[in-house]
Enzyme design. Structure first.
Site, PDB file in Angstrom:
ATOM      1  N   LYS A  80       0.948  -1.202   0.132  1.00 61.48           N
ATOM      2  CA  LYS A  80       0.070  -0.073   0.189  1.00 61.48           C
ATOM      3  C   LYS A  80       0.753   1.177  -0.036  1.00 61.48           C
ATOM      4  O   LYS A  80       1.529   1.666   0.862  1.00 61.48           O
ATOM      5  CB  LYS A  80      -0.915   0.015   1.224  1.00 61.48           C
ATOM      6  CG  LYS A  80      -2.109   0.858   1.214  1.00 61.48           C
ATOM      7  CD  LYS A  80      -2.082   2.116   1.056  1.00 61.48           C
ATOM      8  CE  LYS A  80      -1.871   3.197   1.962  1.00 61.48           C
ATOM      9  NZ  LYS A  80      -1.585   4.506   1.560  1.00 61.48           N
ATOM     10  N   GLU A 138       8.214   0.183  12.099  1.00 57.37           N
ATOM     11  CA  GLU A 138       9.098   1.368  12.320  1.00 57.37           C
ATOM     12  C   GLU A 138       8.323   2.663  12.400  1.00 57.37           C
ATOM     13  O   GLU A 138       7.862   3.062  11.415  1.00 57.37           O
ATOM     14  CB  GLU A 138       9.940   1.305  10.970  1.00 57.37           C
ATOM     15  CG  GLU A 138      10.588  -0.058  10.816  1.00 57.37           C
ATOM     16  CD  GLU A 138      11.717  -0.251  11.753  1.00 57.37           C
ATOM     17  OE1 GLU A 138      12.381   0.728  12.366  1.00 57.37           O
ATOM     18  OE2 GLU A 138      12.113  -1.518  11.803  1.00 57.37           O
ATOM     19  N   CYS A 146      12.994   9.953   9.864  1.00 55.53           N
ATOM     20  CA  CYS A 146      12.545   9.509  11.014  1.00 55.53           C
ATOM     21  C   CYS A 146      13.680   9.728  12.195  1.00 55.53           C
ATOM     22  O   CYS A 146      13.542   9.754  13.231  1.00 55.53           O
ATOM     23  CB  CYS A 146      12.161   8.075  11.129  1.00 55.53           C
ATOM     24  SG  CYS A 146      13.292   7.113  10.094  1.00 55.53           S
ATOM     25  N   GLU A 199       7.519  14.624  18.039  1.00 57.10           N
ATOM     26  CA  GLU A 199       8.289  14.800  16.873  1.00 57.10           C
ATOM     27  C   GLU A 199       7.910  15.940  15.898  1.00 57.10           C
ATOM     28  O   GLU A 199       6.694  16.213  15.889  1.00 57.10           O
ATOM     29  CB  GLU A 199       7.694  13.651  16.021  1.00 57.10           C
ATOM     30  CG  GLU A 199       8.652  13.163  14.805  1.00 57.10           C
ATOM     31  CD  GLU A 199       8.278  11.888  14.339  1.00 57.10           C
ATOM     32  OE1 GLU A 199       7.072  11.487  14.036  1.00 57.10           O
ATOM     33  OE2 GLU A 199       9.457  11.206  13.578  1.00 57.10           O
TER      34      GLU A 199
END
Ligand code: NDP
Length: 458
Positions: A143, A217, A252, A351
């Site tokens: 996807k 992750e 990330c 974040e």
């Protein structure tokens, strides 16, 4: 907008999973050598079309062309790496508990693996899943991210065109619709997901009760500690030019917090602000561009919110801190240096995923380690020092899946990558990255058979 693709539906996921399920019994029987051949072939096709693919990735993702070339280089080398690794270890033979017996440890593929990746490194993150999953004998349903589906579609159509039908499948569409349908599908025993911690948690909840293997992750809030022996210029380039601002901070493992010894703080901050002020913003295909735009408005708004929150709580902006007035098209945000920050601020806790460098002073190395660990995340952590004792303390005490010393954000095909704490579970790359896609079976075989003295009757 560059292009549009079809919004798939759960019915498309149904068809793709069925195709992958049909292909699995044949694919798992294909010899490891033949599988390696096909994976090397996919890498070769990527090499053949390298420039075209790098350009497409730049157009749809926005980071500067050299960063996309690097992404592709890493991706095709990962294909070659797993093509070879997949041909090697396949379980082991154990010492038998009694004469005439054999104990085998077998490694078997699971079946259909669902792969979901974000937009920031769509090819790299996909190949980190696809290459080991296929090398291990699984089939896949992908996807792609809604914001950057084009390079993945190219990849499946061109690079993987030699694979038998049904082995590699792709369904475009929204995460909340087709992503959800893929994740919760009863015939998909493994989900390999890279994305935000929020969606990772959603996936854990929505699949609770299905006993799936989840490989997650997720997000990070990586610290960068500058030690008191660090050469200022080197540390500054490492923290700025690479770790915090690559892909406009949308990585990330971006450095999201920097800790500097108090004695160096003022000098470091000023030099950093001056260096950041010289970076050139522009479109990714412009050869003079150092930093490209962000992916969209919502990401840029979040950066602005974090900066505003920090300023409201007493931080000062030494560089950047706004949209560049001369760049109206594209989601640009100036690379931003903030001082006088502390851990009460969102920019030091959540974040940010943008081009910000908040700098905080510290007095002792103990304190720096404490600050580095003061986060719910545990993806990566960086240290700049030439003091071996500090290096050892840092890698022993900091809770993060990857520790970088003096060379931030450099990965290694053979080096496992992944998060601790809320940054996820499972590992990509290396032998661990292949193991994720195998399940272990133990076979105990008494070759001669015959009755045993411990059977009934006692
Ligand atoms: P998201 O979590 O929003 O999306 C990631 C992927 O998940 C997309 O393909 C998305 O589809 C899909 N998705 C969204 N909702 C669902 C759902 N309910 N079920 C299944 N799939 C769904 O992340 P972002 O795209 O915003 O990416 C940035 C995040 O990714 C950051 O937090 C970053 O730290 C993290 N990341 C982690 C990395 C790591 O290795 N640890 C590496 C790179 C990024 P759609 O696009 O259609 O919404």
């Amino acid at each position: 907008m560059l292009d549009t693709v079809s919004a798939g539906t759960p019915a498309d996921i149904e068809r793709a999973v069925a195709a992958a399920g049909r292909a699995f019994p044949l694919w798992r029987q294909v010899s490891a050598v033949e599988r390696a051949h096909l994976l090397h072939g996919a890498a070769a096709r990527m090499r053949e079309h390298f420039d075209e693919l790098a350009r497409l990735l730049t157009l749809e993702e926005g980071k500067p062309l050299p960063e996309n070339e690097e992404e592709l280089d890493w991706s095709l080398n990962t294909l070659d790496y797993y093509a070879e690794l997949g041909r090697h270890t396949r379980g082991r033979v154990l010492p038998s508990p009694a004469p005439g017996q054999l104990s085998l440890v077998l490694k078997e593929p699971y079946g259909v693996v669902g792969c979901i990746v974000p937009w920031n490194y769509p090819i790299l993150l996909l190949i980190w899943k696809l290459a080991p999953a296929l090398a291990a004998g699984n089939t896949v349903v992908i996807k792609p991210p809604s914001l950057t589906p084009l390079t993945i579609l190219w990849l499946v159509e061109v690079a993987f065109s030699d694979f038998p039908p049904g082995v590699v499948n792709v369904v475009t569409g929204r995460g909340s619709e087709v992503g959800d349908a893929l994740v919760t599908h009863p015939d998909v025993p493994v989900i390999a997901f890279t994305g935000s911690t929020a969606v990772g948690l959603h996936i854990s909840r929505s699949t609770a009760g299905q006993m799936k293997k989840l490989h997650l992750e997720l997000g990070g809030k990586d610290p960068f500690v500058i030690a008191d022996d660090a050469p200022l210029d080197e540390a500054l380039e490492a923290a700025v030019a690479y770790a915090a601002l690559i892909n406009a901070g949308q990585v990330c493992t971006s450095t999201e917090r920097v800790y500097v010894p108090r004695a160096m703080y003022a000098r470091f901050s000023e030099a950093l602000a001056e260096r950041v002020g010289r970076l050139r913003l522009g479109p990714g295909l412009e050869p003079t561009t150092d930093m490209g735009p962000m992916i969209g408005d919502s990401g840029r708004d979040l950066v602005a919110e974090h900066v505003a929150d920090a300023v409201a709580r007493g931080a000062r902006v030494l560089a950047g801190g706004r949209r560049p007035p001369h760049l109206e098209r594209g989601f640009f945000y100036e690379p931003t240096v903030l001082v006088d920050v502390d851990h009460s601020m969102r920019i030091m806790r959540e974040e940010t995923f943008g081009p910000t460098i908040p700098l905080m002073p510290y007095d002792t190395f103990d304190e720096a380690i404490g600050l580095a660990n003061d986060t719910e995340y545990g993806l990566g952590a960086c240290l700049y020092t030439h003091d071996a004792r500090k290096v050892r303390r840092f890698y022993e005490e900091v809770r993060a899946g990857t520790i970088w010393i003096n060379d931030p954000l450099t990965d290694n095909y053979a080096g496992p990558f992944g998060g601790m704490k809320m940054s996820g579970m499972g590992r990509e790359l290396g032998e661990e990255g292949l193991e994720e896609f195998w399940q272990t079976k133990h076979v105990h075989w008494d070759i001669e058979g015959g009755s045993k003295n411990f059977w009934y009757p006692y």
